[in-house]
Design an enzyme around this catalytic site. Sequence first.
Site, PDB file in Angstrom:
ATOM      1  N   GLN A  50      -3.279   3.190  -3.343  1.00  0.00           N
ATOM      2  CA  GLN A  50      -2.335   2.632  -4.293  1.00  0.00           C
ATOM      3  C   GLN A  50      -1.916   1.258  -3.796  1.00  0.00           C
ATOM      4  O   GLN A  50      -1.525   1.091  -2.632  1.00  0.00           O
ATOM      5  CB  GLN A  50      -1.129   3.546  -4.438  1.00  0.00           C
ATOM      6  CG  GLN A  50      -1.455   4.879  -5.109  1.00  0.00           C
ATOM      7  CD  GLN A  50      -1.690   4.707  -6.609  1.00  0.00           C
ATOM      8  OE1 GLN A  50      -0.783   4.817  -7.404  1.00  0.00           O
ATOM      9  NE2 GLN A  50      -2.927   4.450  -6.986  1.00  0.00           N
TER      10      GLN A  50
ATOM     11  N   ASP B 258      -2.442  12.737 -10.298  1.00  0.00           N
ATOM     12  CA  ASP B 258      -3.105  12.809  -8.990  1.00  0.00           C
ATOM     13  C   ASP B 258      -4.229  13.841  -8.944  1.00  0.00           C
ATOM     14  O   ASP B 258      -4.199  14.787  -8.153  1.00  0.00           O
ATOM     15  CB  ASP B 258      -2.088  13.097  -7.882  1.00  0.00           C
ATOM     16  CG  ASP B 258      -0.878  12.192  -7.926  1.00  0.00           C
ATOM     17  OD1 ASP B 258      -0.971  11.124  -8.547  1.00  0.00           O
ATOM     18  OD2 ASP B 258       0.159  12.559  -7.343  1.00  0.00           O
TER      19      ASP B 258
ATOM     20  N   TRP C 119       9.476   7.207   1.617  1.00  0.00           N
ATOM     21  CA  TRP C 119      10.047   6.525   0.456  1.00  0.00           C
ATOM     22  C   TRP C 119      11.516   6.150   0.668  1.00  0.00           C
ATOM     23  O   TRP C 119      11.995   5.144   0.129  1.00  0.00           O
ATOM     24  CB  TRP C 119       9.928   7.418  -0.782  1.00  0.00           C
ATOM     25  CG  TRP C 119       8.563   7.450  -1.384  1.00  0.00           C
ATOM     26  CD1 TRP C 119       7.690   8.495  -1.414  1.00  0.00           C
ATOM     27  CD2 TRP C 119       7.887   6.378  -2.078  1.00  0.00           C
ATOM     28  NE1 TRP C 119       6.527   8.141  -2.060  1.00  0.00           N
ATOM     29  CE2 TRP C 119       6.626   6.853  -2.473  1.00  0.00           C
ATOM     30  CE3 TRP C 119       8.245   5.058  -2.379  1.00  0.00           C
ATOM     31  CZ2 TRP C 119       5.714   6.061  -3.175  1.00  0.00           C
ATOM     32  CZ3 TRP C 119       7.337   4.269  -3.075  1.00  0.00           C
ATOM     33  CH2 TRP C 119       6.085   4.772  -3.460  1.00  0.00           C
TER      34      TRP C 119
ATOM     35  N   PHE D   7      -2.949   5.106 -11.199  1.00  0.00           N
ATOM     36  CA  PHE D   7      -2.288   5.860 -10.140  1.00  0.00           C
ATOM     37  C   PHE D   7      -3.270   6.786  -9.422  1.00  0.00           C
ATOM     38  O   PHE D   7      -4.462   6.801  -9.694  1.00  0.00           O
ATOM     39  CB  PHE D   7      -1.086   6.615 -10.717  1.00  0.00           C
ATOM     40  CG  PHE D   7       0.102   5.735 -10.977  1.00  0.00           C
ATOM     41  CD1 PHE D   7       1.163   5.686 -10.088  1.00  0.00           C
ATOM     42  CD2 PHE D   7       0.151   4.917 -12.096  1.00  0.00           C
ATOM     43  CE1 PHE D   7       2.253   4.856 -10.311  1.00  0.00           C
ATOM     44  CE2 PHE D   7       1.237   4.083 -12.340  1.00  0.00           C
ATOM     45  CZ  PHE D   7       2.285   4.055 -11.440  1.00  0.00           C
ATOM     46  N   SER D   8      -2.757   7.582  -8.508  1.00  0.00           N
ATOM     47  CA  SER D   8      -3.573   8.257  -7.506  1.00  0.00           C
ATOM     48  C   SER D   8      -4.646   9.161  -8.105  1.00  0.00           C
ATOM     49  O   SER D   8      -4.509   9.697  -9.201  1.00  0.00           O
ATOM     50  CB  SER D   8      -2.683   9.076  -6.568  1.00  0.00           C
ATOM     51  OG  SER D   8      -1.935   8.239  -5.728  1.00  0.00           O
TER      52      SER D   8
ATOM     53  N   ASP E 231      -0.129   5.608  -1.448  1.00  0.00           N
ATOM     54  CA  ASP E 231      -1.004   6.772  -1.304  1.00  0.00           C
ATOM     55  C   ASP E 231      -2.476   6.423  -1.087  1.00  0.00           C
ATOM     56  O   ASP E 231      -3.037   5.580  -1.808  1.00  0.00           O
ATOM     57  CB  ASP E 231      -0.949   7.643  -2.563  1.00  0.00           C
ATOM     58  CG  ASP E 231       0.437   8.086  -2.933  1.00  0.00           C
ATOM     59  OD1 ASP E 231       1.383   7.713  -2.237  1.00  0.00           O
ATOM     60  OD2 ASP E 231       0.562   8.802  -3.940  1.00  0.00           O
TER      61      ASP E 231
ATOM     62  N   MET F 168       0.846  -1.199   0.000  1.00  0.00           N
ATOM     63  CA  MET F 168       0.000   0.000   0.000  1.00  0.00           C
ATOM     64  C   MET F 168       0.876   1.241   0.000  1.00  0.00           C
ATOM     65  O   MET F 168       1.868   1.300   0.714  1.00  0.00           O
ATOM     66  CB  MET F 168      -0.894   0.024   1.242  1.00  0.00           C
ATOM     67  CG  MET F 168      -1.524   1.384   1.555  1.00  0.00           C
ATOM     68  SD  MET F 168      -2.180   1.505   3.239  1.00  0.00           S
ATOM     69  CE  MET F 168      -3.747   0.664   3.041  1.00  0.00           C
TER      70      MET F 168
ATOM     71  N   GLU G  74       3.039  16.536  -5.954  1.00  0.00           N
ATOM     72  CA  GLU G  74       2.099  15.433  -6.128  1.00  0.00           C
ATOM     73  C   GLU G  74       0.905  15.594  -5.196  1.00  0.00           C
ATOM     74  O   GLU G  74       0.891  16.415  -4.289  1.00  0.00           O
ATOM     75  CB  GLU G  74       2.776  14.102  -5.797  1.00  0.00           C
ATOM     76  CG  GLU G  74       4.016  13.772  -6.599  1.00  0.00           C
ATOM     77  CD  GLU G  74       4.537  12.391  -6.263  1.00  0.00           C
ATOM     78  OE1 GLU G  74       4.514  11.540  -7.156  1.00  0.00           O
ATOM     79  OE2 GLU G  74       4.961  12.172  -5.105  1.00  0.00           O
TER      80      GLU G  74
END
Length: 494
Positions: A55, A168, A306, A98-99, A39, A37, A223
């Site tokens: 995500q 996003d 990250w 994606f987000s 975002d 997992m 982002e």
Amino acid sequence: MQTYTLEKARAYETKYAPFISRDERPGYHLSPMVGWMNDPNGFCFHNGKYHIFYQYHPYSNHWGPMHWGHAVSTDLLHWQYLPVALAPDSPADCFGCFSGSAVTLPDGRHLLMYTGVQRVKALNELDVDIQNQCIAIGDGLEYEKYPGNPVISGEDLPENLSRRDFRDPKIWQEPDGSYRCVIGNRTEDGSGAILLFSSPDCLHWKYEGILDRSYNEYGRMWECPDFFPLDGKQVLMVNSQDMSALGNEFHNGNNSICILGHFDPQTKEFHREQICSVDYGLDFYATQTTLAPDGRRIMIAWMQNWDALGGQPQEQKWFGQLTIPRELRLQDGKLLQAPVREIEALRDRKVAYTNLRIREETTLRGIYGRMVDLTITVRPMSDSSYSLFRIKFAMGSQHYTSISYRPQTSELHLNRSHSGSNRDYNHRRKCLVRNRNGEIKLRLLLDRFSAEIFVNDGEQVLSTVLYTPQTADGISFLSDGDAIINVEKYTLIP
């Protein structure tokens, strides 16, 4: 319509999720059904329940082709897993879903807006990922992708904006029934920007302009944007990659940033007034908010960093968790955060001490645990001040994590160097807190794999994941110099 890719992911969830017991998961923080997992996506209240998507790579506890995991809740703390909602199975998103975000349409259908990634050949014959915005519409369980995807592509952008870093979307509906969304991008100088779009129907979008941009001062790519009113101000939240620290702010490299200001709907211009960190801890990124039915603005984020992914336990059957949802408000120009009030329903077995004088390291009867809601107020003796106050938690014979406060410098330190990690990455963070003549209030929320510290009723928050053995459940207090403390502790029963 269920495709092979979606059915495969759902079958994998059905087969392997039962092998993860409740005790192997956080007690009241959302983790993935299986696998990876990051975002949070599509955080919203729809048809009587809170929905959260995320995500998701179900097939391992490492990042991979992005799907959308899905869960629902009535109280923001107990989450029911639903089958994976989106898989990379169409031409517009074949390299990842994606987000993005979600909105309820006037006819009651649920619309998801997300970034689809395609891979194309560039002029130099190398493969290049192109990011565009897509739509899926459903009933809160099953979603069908719009056949006209993408609804916003790089062709809709001016030449000075990026087709490769364009992601996003955060969507909302205006009072007149039209829609807006903000999307992250990069400008010609290589730094982050937030773009504003408008639509009458969520399907046909018009570029309105750049809402705000970094100018290489606040990191590079911006982002996971969010844009919402709060207590008379307009808030722009962005999550910045590759950002250098500015004084005591923004030390995580990838940072969540709160920009307060005001928005002119006629000129479509946003004017900054103040910029600050959202969280001062070690693990926090990719914020997303929603408006609760009772009017609260509630935020959630990915509780991970990250740069610290190498520290994940290899034997763990899932990876990644979200923060506790937090209520937001503004006071005296500052963003304040508090755990959602629903957490009070989980409280049990209260233990309290008042006006307790401490100096040496002290443990208190009944004050221990790894799933607790602990509030500590510290103040100096009337005739002298302490120079250091420290709390250790998740403490055993070899492990602990600590919070330390020095009133002379107004610095609060978080240190998880002894938490059990076997990787050499950053384990320390500090922030400046408001000086209140040596008094400080700390609220510590512990879950099995995390700690969140709310300082002075949410003026600052520090979040961190923990991989400390669950048997390490001690809590101790120490003061260098005499201090008076009040302690209130609840065991949290999920």
